[in-house]
Motif scaffolding. Structure first.
Motif, PDB file in Angstrom:
ATOM      1  N   HIS A 190       0.806  -1.223   0.000  1.00  9.31           N
ATOM      2  CA  HIS A 190       0.000   0.000   0.000  1.00  9.31           C
ATOM      3  C   HIS A 190       0.841   1.275   0.000  1.00  9.31           C
ATOM      4  O   HIS A 190       0.305   2.352   0.260  1.00  9.31           O
ATOM      5  CB  HIS A 190      -1.009  -0.028   1.154  1.00  9.31           C
ATOM      6  CG  HIS A 190      -1.924  -1.199   1.026  1.00  9.31           C
ATOM      7  ND1 HIS A 190      -3.020  -1.197   0.192  1.00  9.31           N
ATOM      8  CD2 HIS A 190      -1.836  -2.448   1.552  1.00  9.31           C
ATOM      9  CE1 HIS A 190      -3.597  -2.394   0.240  1.00  9.31           C
ATOM     10  NE2 HIS A 190      -2.893  -3.164   1.044  1.00  9.31           N
TER      11      HIS A 190
ATOM     12  N   CYS B 221      -7.591   1.342  -4.900  1.00 10.59           N
ATOM     13  CA  CYS B 221      -7.236   0.138  -4.141  1.00 10.59           C
ATOM     14  C   CYS B 221      -8.377  -0.185  -3.172  1.00 10.59           C
ATOM     15  O   CYS B 221      -9.082   0.709  -2.724  1.00 10.59           O
ATOM     16  CB  CYS B 221      -5.943   0.390  -3.369  1.00 10.59           C
ATOM     17  SG  CYS B 221      -5.365  -1.022  -2.419  1.00 10.59           S
TER      18      CYS B 221
ATOM     19  N   CYS C  36      -8.165  -0.759  -0.218  1.00 13.31           N
ATOM     20  CA  CYS C  36      -7.902  -0.131   1.084  1.00 13.31           C
ATOM     21  C   CYS C  36      -8.491   1.270   1.151  1.00 13.31           C
ATOM     22  O   CYS C  36      -8.494   1.910   2.195  1.00 13.31           O
ATOM     23  CB  CYS C  36      -6.404  -0.090   1.378  1.00 13.31           C
ATOM     24  SG  CYS C  36      -5.505   1.201   0.481  1.00 13.31           S
TER      25      CYS C  36
ATOM     26  N   CYS D  20      -1.813   2.478  -5.018  1.00 18.24           N
ATOM     27  CA  CYS D  20      -0.996   1.612  -4.155  1.00 18.24           C
ATOM     28  C   CYS D  20      -0.227   0.624  -5.040  1.00 18.24           C
ATOM     29  O   CYS D  20      -0.718   0.231  -6.112  1.00 18.24           O
ATOM     30  CB  CYS D  20      -1.881   0.816  -3.209  1.00 18.24           C
ATOM     31  SG  CYS D  20      -2.832   1.821  -2.065  1.00 18.24           S
TER      32      CYS D  20
HETATM   33 ZN   LIG Z   1      -4.013   0.189  -0.881  1.00 10.90          ZN
END
Ligand SMILES: [Zn+2]
Length: 318
Positions: free
Chosen positions: A163, A173, A175, A180
């Motif tokens: 990340h 991403c 996340c 990332c």
């Molecule tokens: Zn990420």
């Protein structure tokens, strides 16, 4: 005396008994069954451990400690799993629960950290004291070992290379971030990019299909397919750049590449080395080994056993 190493994945629990020299005595696996809840998962781990011990003619008392790697963020000091999406766990006190179930001291860490420890002990990292291991799969995991110990930062999720941000306003991403490393260089990212090129009308000997994976792309690249080579080269360029950034920050002695794509060998390792060297430029003071992981999916078991051993040694020193 032996140690129990557990590699807890979203679909499979792998476990093995390992002696103090790091030799894997026996291993086994059962489905995780995460949807049935944490208690059921721990019950299956305990049953598997008992079966492994009995198979070796051992009692549970002969096992001195257990280590477990999990796919998620862990507060190692407390043995607390903050978040493990594949297991549906949030703020789960894994160490306390598993220790009670196994009646053993238990050490817990992130699976990529544990794999790095396993490779250092018994795999491609033998002989190195400081190394960075990057595991390429659905995402990208990483483990950093400095002076023989896992480094994970204050909050336990340091060395999370998947990340680190490589492209501002880059691909989204899971996340929540953008650009990332794993959105550019994971196995998933390679397949996505290859499909985008095909959809845009570019030709390849490799056709799209439900079974298309990074393995097929790497095999096609090794056979000289131009489009597959371009996709691998793109991923390797970001891996090389991210690794160069990491090298400049922490200065490891070696880099180990794990996960399925690394098993394809030079077709991905060679461009990673090329872009790493290019990104380091004059800062490459001496050659930095970039090696394929050697333990395959045993790294998690052996690394977890090493984690248990370190826990026991730490306890004895008090
Ligand atoms: Zn990420």
């Amino acid at each position: 005396m032996c140690l129990l190493g557990i590699d807890l994945g979203g679909t499979t629990i792998k476990a093995g008994l390992v002696d103090i020299k790091g030799r894997l005595l026996v291993k086994g696996q059962v489905p995780t069954g995460a949807a049935e809840g944490a208690g059921a998962v721990l019950e299956r781990i305990a049953t598997l451990a008992g079966d492994l011990a009995r198979g070796q003619g051992l009692a549970m008392q002969d096992i001195k400690g257990a280590g477990i790697g999990i796919p998620g963020s862990v507060e190692v000091e407390k043995g607390l799993v903050h978040l493990a999406p594949n297991l549906f766990w949030r703020d789960y006190p894994l160490r306390a629960e598993l220790a009670a179930r196994l009646n053993l001291p238990v050490a817990v860490d992130n699976d990529a950290h544990v794999a790095a420890l396993g490779e250092m002990w018994q795999g491609a990292g033998q002989g190195f004291n400081s190394l960075l291991m990057v595991t390429i799969g659905t995402g990208i995991g990483s483990g950093l070992i400095i002076d023989g110990h896992i480094r994970r930062g204050v909050f336990g999720y340091g060395a999370e290379m998947g990340h680190v941000k490589m492209v501002r306003e880059g691909p989204q991403c899971h996340c929540g971030g953008r650009g990332c490393l794993e959105t550019l260089a994971s196995a998933t990212a390679m397949v996505r990019r290859f499909r985008e090129y095909l959809a845009a009308g570019q030709s390849s000997r490799l056709q799209d299909g439900p079974d298309l994976g990074a393995r097929e792309i790497l095999t096609a690249a090794a056979a000289g397919d131009e489009l597959a080579t371009r996709v691998v080269d793109f991923a390797a360029s970001y891996l090389g750049m991210a690794l160069a950034n990491a090298v400049l920050l922490v200065g490891p002695e070696a880099i180990i590449i794990g996960g399925g794509p690394a098993q394809a060998g030079e077709v991905i390792l060679a461009p990673i080395r090329k872009y790493l060297a290019e990104s380091l430029g004059a800062w490459q003071i001496k050659p930095l080994p970039v090696l394929a992981a050697r333990l395959g999916n045993e790294a998690g078991i052996i690394g977890a056993a090493r984690l248990a051993l370190e826990l026991l040694e730490h306890r004895e020193s008090f």
